[in-house]
Motif scaffolding. Structure first.
Motif, PDB file in Angstrom:
ATOM      1  N   THR A 111       5.647  -1.847   5.533  1.00  0.00           N
ATOM      2  CA  THR A 111       6.391  -1.956   4.274  1.00  0.00           C
ATOM      3  C   THR A 111       7.707  -2.683   4.492  1.00  0.00           C
ATOM      4  O   THR A 111       8.095  -3.542   3.704  1.00  0.00           O
ATOM      5  CB  THR A 111       6.665  -0.562   3.699  1.00  0.00           C
TER       6      THR A 111
ATOM      7  N   ASP B 134       4.678   6.365  -0.801  1.00  0.00           N
ATOM      8  CA  ASP B 134       3.957   7.598  -0.518  1.00  0.00           C
ATOM      9  C   ASP B 134       3.847   7.816   0.998  1.00  0.00           C
ATOM     10  O   ASP B 134       3.518   6.904   1.746  1.00  0.00           O
ATOM     11  CB  ASP B 134       2.556   7.486  -1.141  1.00  0.00           C
ATOM     12  N   ARG B 135       4.076   9.039   1.460  1.00  0.00           N
ATOM     13  CA  ARG B 135       4.085   9.279   2.904  1.00  0.00           C
ATOM     14  C   ARG B 135       2.711   9.206   3.533  1.00  0.00           C
ATOM     15  O   ARG B 135       2.545   8.782   4.666  1.00  0.00           O
ATOM     16  CB  ARG B 135       4.712  10.638   3.211  1.00  0.00           C
ATOM     17  N   LEU B 136       1.687   9.618   2.770  1.00  0.00           N
ATOM     18  CA  LEU B 136       0.342   9.618   3.343  1.00  0.00           C
ATOM     19  C   LEU B 136      -0.256   8.218   3.370  1.00  0.00           C
ATOM     20  O   LEU B 136      -0.883   7.821   4.338  1.00  0.00           O
ATOM     21  CB  LEU B 136      -0.561  10.529   2.515  1.00  0.00           C
ATOM     22  N   HIS B 137      -0.074   7.483   2.260  1.00  0.00           N
ATOM     23  CA  HIS B 137      -0.764   6.205   2.149  1.00  0.00           C
ATOM     24  C   HIS B 137       0.074   5.008   2.556  1.00  0.00           C
ATOM     25  O   HIS B 137      -0.451   3.918   2.693  1.00  0.00           O
ATOM     26  CB  HIS B 137      -1.243   5.996   0.699  1.00  0.00           C
ATOM     27  N   GLY B 138       1.360   5.219   2.727  1.00  0.00           N
ATOM     28  CA  GLY B 138       2.216   4.085   3.051  1.00  0.00           C
ATOM     29  C   GLY B 138       2.469   3.991   4.542  1.00  0.00           C
ATOM     30  O   GLY B 138       2.531   4.997   5.239  1.00  0.00           O
ATOM     31  N   ASN B 139       2.618   2.761   5.018  1.00  0.00           N
ATOM     32  CA  ASN B 139       2.979   2.540   6.411  1.00  0.00           C
ATOM     33  C   ASN B 139       4.378   1.947   6.430  1.00  0.00           C
ATOM     34  O   ASN B 139       4.619   0.855   5.912  1.00  0.00           O
ATOM     35  CB  ASN B 139       1.973   1.572   7.051  1.00  0.00           C
TER      36      ASN B 139
ATOM     37  N   GLY C 199       8.454  11.594  -0.089  1.00  0.00           N
ATOM     38  CA  GLY C 199       8.053  10.231   0.258  1.00  0.00           C
ATOM     39  C   GLY C 199       9.150   9.488   0.985  1.00  0.00           C
ATOM     40  O   GLY C 199      10.225  10.025   1.241  1.00  0.00           O
TER      41      GLY C 199
ATOM     42  N   GLN D 201       0.820  -1.203   0.000  1.00  0.00           N
ATOM     43  CA  GLN D 201       0.000   0.000   0.000  1.00  0.00           C
ATOM     44  C   GLN D 201       0.858   1.258   0.000  1.00  0.00           C
ATOM     45  O   GLN D 201       1.750   1.421   0.832  1.00  0.00           O
ATOM     46  CB  GLN D 201      -0.895   0.002   1.235  1.00  0.00           C
ATOM     47  N   GLY D 202       0.573   2.155  -0.922  1.00  0.00           N
ATOM     48  CA  GLY D 202       1.326   3.401  -0.995  1.00  0.00           C
ATOM     49  C   GLY D 202       2.530   3.340  -1.913  1.00  0.00           C
ATOM     50  O   GLY D 202       3.228   4.337  -2.081  1.00  0.00           O
TER      51      GLY D 202
END
Lengths: 126, 306
Positions: free
Chosen positions: A112, A103-108, A81, A15-16
């Motif tokens: 990851t 991506d900084r908003l959608h990634g954990n 990011g 994700q992200g």
């Protein structure tokens, strides 16, 4: 068995994930790439993540003098990011790194790192 | 002419087959439908040494896969089927071997001969644009020059510094392998074959070590491989240009005549200097005819068939 494309697609499923590549860091060659690269990644004179890996393994602080050491991953938090570089450990894979632009908003980040660890274990036998 | 220029008409015409290098250092480039499938050259390490000399695969596993797969062009698949090595590793090694050979061959001025229909027994799935491989070769050459400007170090004996001026040094695994196996006679090319590492990476690492003083430039190495590469470089056509940004020629400004009427601007050509190839769009009014440049290139390609 996983091909390079399958492996990168698995990484892109994180994700992200914005872009992923498999890089041979001693030569700096990109073995495979999917998704987007950060701005300027197409410029042939730009430094690839291979330089980041060189800088890291060349740094004496991450190893103990006289003992073989290893680096598992490198994470850079940047305005554009997260940049996560996972170093594969064994065989010919010992020179490969998985690079993921997250991506900084959608990634954990923590999830990851775990996903990258498990994907990278599938890439090399034994 | 440089090998990359000799390859170009075959790729443009989407042929399949092998372009053989007739004089030193030997080798071939395999293309399928105009895309590069594989490249090999006897002076670089090659897939077999990358797998066996590095200790990744036992030599008999390689030989078994070769025997089983070579007639049906599936040596790569046989390697994976043996369960000893992953598909990603095989694909990586093949790509590294390809780039290794291309790096030595592409700018060499050599005689070539095209053999249509030939495929390489590895049965690689790789299909690369000629432009992509040229870009990678140029990138590699730039990296080498940035690390250490004198190319003779690639074919000279690797001589580790006898003594370090400081208290300690940290070495990467590859640097250790180079230092531990350098016998003051082997060149980077010989070390690469011995260690089962790709030739370019060992050349690059030796240059990097020379830059920080771990290795001294030695005298020219005696091995046949090193001499072959040195000889090819000596005869090579001028090095590929460092890529400038694509430039558009300025259209000629209309010059007003004394009576105020303006001339039409002349049709201009767009010259893009990407990848060492110049492409010219057909001048206006010539769209119906094939440009002479392409005809000359096809003729050169057919002449290479002789």
């Amino acid at each position: 068995m996983l091909s390079i494309e399958d492996c990168l697609r698995q990484v892109m499923a994180i994700q992200g994930a914005l872009g992923a590549s498999l890089i041979d860091y001693p030569s700096g060659s990109t073995i495979g790439a999917v998704g987007r690269g950060p701005i300027g990644a197409d410029d042939p004179t730009a430094k690839s993540p291979a330089h980041l890996v060189h800088a890291t393994v060349d740094t004496a602080a991450f190893a103990t003098v006289g003992e073989p050491g290893h680096v598992e991953d490198i994470v850079i938090t940047a305005g554009n990011g997260y940049h996560v570089v996972r170093l594969l450990q064994s065989g010919i894979g010992g020179r490969l790194v998985l690079y993921l632009w997250l991506d900084r908003l959608h990634g954990n980040l923590a999830m990851t790192q775990m996903s990258l660890r498990s994907i990278s274990e599938q890439l090399v036998t034994k | 002419m440089r090998l990359r220029d000799a390859l170009e008409p075959w790729c443009a015409a989407e042929f399949s087959g092998a372009l053989r290098v007739i004089d030193a250092p030997g080798g071939s480039v395999y293309i399928v439908d105009g895309l590069i499938e594989y490249a090999e050259c006897p002076v670089v390490s090659g897939v077999d040494r990358l797998l066996t000399a590095s200790g990744r695969l036992p030599a008999d596993a390689w030989r078994a896969a070769l025997a089983a797969g070579r007639t049906r062009l599936r040596v790569g698949d046989e390697l994976v089927a043996s369960g000893l090595i992953s598909r990603v590793e095989v694909e990586t090694v093949v790509l590294l071997a390809l780039y290794d050979a291309a790096h030595v061959l592409f700018d060499a001025a050599v005689e070539v001969r095209f053999e249509p229909g030939v495929r390489h027994p590895l049965g690689v799935e790789c299909r690369l644009d000629l432009a992509e491989v040229c870009r990678e070769v140029d990138r590699r050459k730039r990296s080498l020059v940035d690390a250490w400007p004198d190319a003779s170090i690639d074919t000279a004996a690797v001589v580790p510094a006898r003594r370090l001026p400081n208290q300690f040094v940290a070495l990467t695994a590859l640097q250790w392998e180079v230092v531990a196996n350098a016998d003051r006679r082997r060149s980077p090319i010989d070390l690469a074959r011995l260690l089962g590492r790709d030739t370019y990476t060992v050349m690059l690492e030796v240059r990097r070590m020379a830059r920080v003083g771990l290795v001294e430039p030695g005298r020219p190495g005696g091995s046949a491989a090193a001499e072959s590469v040195a000889e090819v470089r000596a005869r090579t056509a001028e090095p590929p240009p460092i890529l400038p940004p694509p430039a558009l020629l300025e259209p000629i400004e209309p010059v007003p005549y004394a009576d105020g009427a303006e001339l039409e601007p002349l049709p201009h050509r767009v010259v893009s200097a990407g990848n060492g190839r110049a492409e010219r769009s057909a001048p206006i009014g010539f769209d119906d005819q094939i440009s002479e440049e392409i005809l000359l290139r096809i003729r050169a390609g057919l002449a290479a068939l002789r």
